[in-house]
Design an enzyme around this catalytic site. Structure first.
Site, mmCIF file in Angstrom:
data_model
loop_
_atom_site.group_PDB
_atom_site.id
_atom_site.type_symbol
_atom_site.label_atom_id
_atom_site.label_comp_id
_atom_site.label_asym_id
_atom_site.label_seq_id
_atom_site.Cartn_x
_atom_site.Cartn_y
_atom_site.Cartn_z
ATOM 1 N N LYS A 1 0.801 -1.233 0.000
ATOM 2 C CA LYS A 1 0.000 0.000 0.000
ATOM 3 C C LYS A 1 0.834 1.283 0.000
ATOM 4 O O LYS A 1 0.434 2.279 -0.589
ATOM 5 C CB LYS A 1 -0.933 0.017 1.217
ATOM 6 C CG LYS A 1 -2.112 -0.925 1.110
ATOM 7 C CD LYS A 1 -3.039 -0.725 2.295
ATOM 8 C CE LYS A 1 -4.184 -1.696 2.266
ATOM 9 N NZ LYS A 1 -5.162 -1.451 3.325
ATOM 10 N N ASP B 1 -9.971 3.188 2.447
ATOM 11 C CA ASP B 1 -10.089 2.570 3.783
ATOM 12 C C ASP B 1 -10.703 3.562 4.778
ATOM 13 O O ASP B 1 -11.646 3.223 5.499
ATOM 14 C CB ASP B 1 -8.718 2.120 4.306
ATOM 15 C CG ASP B 1 -8.191 0.902 3.561
ATOM 16 O OD1 ASP B 1 -9.003 0.068 3.135
ATOM 17 O OD2 ASP B 1 -6.957 0.785 3.418
#
Ligand code: ATR
Length: 298
Positions: free
Chosen positions: A72, A108
């Site tokens: 990520k 997220d």
């Protein structure tokens, strides 16, 4: 799934390992229910292959991918554009391929805020929030809550320097009027945290550490639940088990509770909508996730 043919659009997830992911079930169920000619595949991408794998998105005209552990953060330099919140979080979990231009996002944090609104009615503007933990998940949650108008964010972490670093970043970004950082002593909680809970009257507490996650389901971060104001919301971003000991104790103390399934669901919903341009069938995606979770338990 609709028959795969020459026009099928390809989405997927890059991770290492990737076998445990729930995302293919969730996204493919949604494509099928909307009768869209898309498919979502898992891609095992070793860290040293990440740059070449990202180039492959362009080369093979892949519509978009999710990025998961351990890529990520490392993926950012290989993208053409990165959204402001993803840059602040320092992590990208969604790539959208816009005619060969690779745009990175982080859903997220936004997924967490959306899930919280849907499940508890919580709205961040003016609110006072305590976040336990200061890792990647805490960062996504904190940045999104701060961007969404939280008035006070307190970060409590086992390693206080990490909480302070995140607090400094939020302060420098200028979103939130007040950001505090404390040491969180596991398993006692510690006096600083107990006092902060009394003084600050938090509206929301978010538990972002892995304490209590399967297979160590009996573990629980200690927390002065009795000192919370009535009506406070307690969220644990763990979804396996669905009700951690932390959430059970919070519920017994009268708090409204919410687990991490909604965050997982809505980060996917937001990605799906970016790739397809359609409104996601949220309940279909939720059902697919719940089925996978059930499979894991059995
Ligand atoms: P993630 O990306 O899932 O958030 P991470 O970046 O490794 O994972 O962060 C994990 C967080 O949980 C950190 O805040 C970590 O505390 P430290 O910064 O002190 O490492 C916290 N954490 C992990 N295990 C913990 C434990 N047993 N007790 C208390 N905090 C814990």
């Amino acid at each position: 799934m609709a028959e795969i043919n020459g026009s099928t659009k390809v989405c997927g997830i890059f991770g290492y390992p990737v076998e445990h992911t729930f995302s293919p079930s969730m996204h493919n169920a949604a494509f099928k229910s909307c009768d869209l000619n898309f498919v979502y595949l898992p891609f095992t991408v070793k860290p040293k292959e990440l740059e070449r794998a990202v180039s492959g998105i362009r080369a093979m005209n892949i519509t978009g991918v999710n990025i998961t552990v351990p890529h990520k953060e490392k993926v950012i330099p290989f993208l053409d554009e990165v959204s402001e919140d993803a840059r602040l979080i320092g992590a990208v979990n969604v790539i959208v391929n816009r005619g060969g231009r690779l745009c990175g996002y982080n859903t997220d944090g936004a997924g967490f805020v959306r899930a919280l609104k849907e499940e508890t009615g919580f709205l961040p503007p003016g609110s006072k929030i305590l976040i336990m933990g200061a890792g990647g998940a805490a960062r996504a949650v904190a940045v999104q809550l701060a961007c969404s108008g939280a008035a006070l964010i307190t970060l409590a972490n086992r390693t206080p320097a990490r909480a302070r670093k995140l607090a400094d970043m939020l302060k420098n970004a200028g979103f939130c009027s007040e950001v505090l950082a404390y040491r969180y002593d596991y398993p006692d909680g510690g006096p600083e945290l107990a006092e902060a809970v009394v003084v600050n009257n938090y509206d929301l507490v978010v538990q972002t550490t892995p304490v209590g996650m399967h297979p160590k389901e009996r573990d629980c971060p200690s927390f002065p639940f009795q000192k919370l104001r009535p009506g406070a919301i307690i969220c644990d971003i763990i979804y396996n088990p669905p009700r951690t000991v932390f959430l059970k104790r919070a519920g017994e103390a009268g708090a409204k509770t919410c687990n991490g399934l909604g965050m997982l669901l809505y980060q996917g919903v937001l990605a799906w909508e970016m790739w397809t341009g359609y409104r996601a069938p949220v309940e279909v995606m939720r059902k697919a996730l719940l089925e996978r979770l059930q499979d894991m338990v059995n």
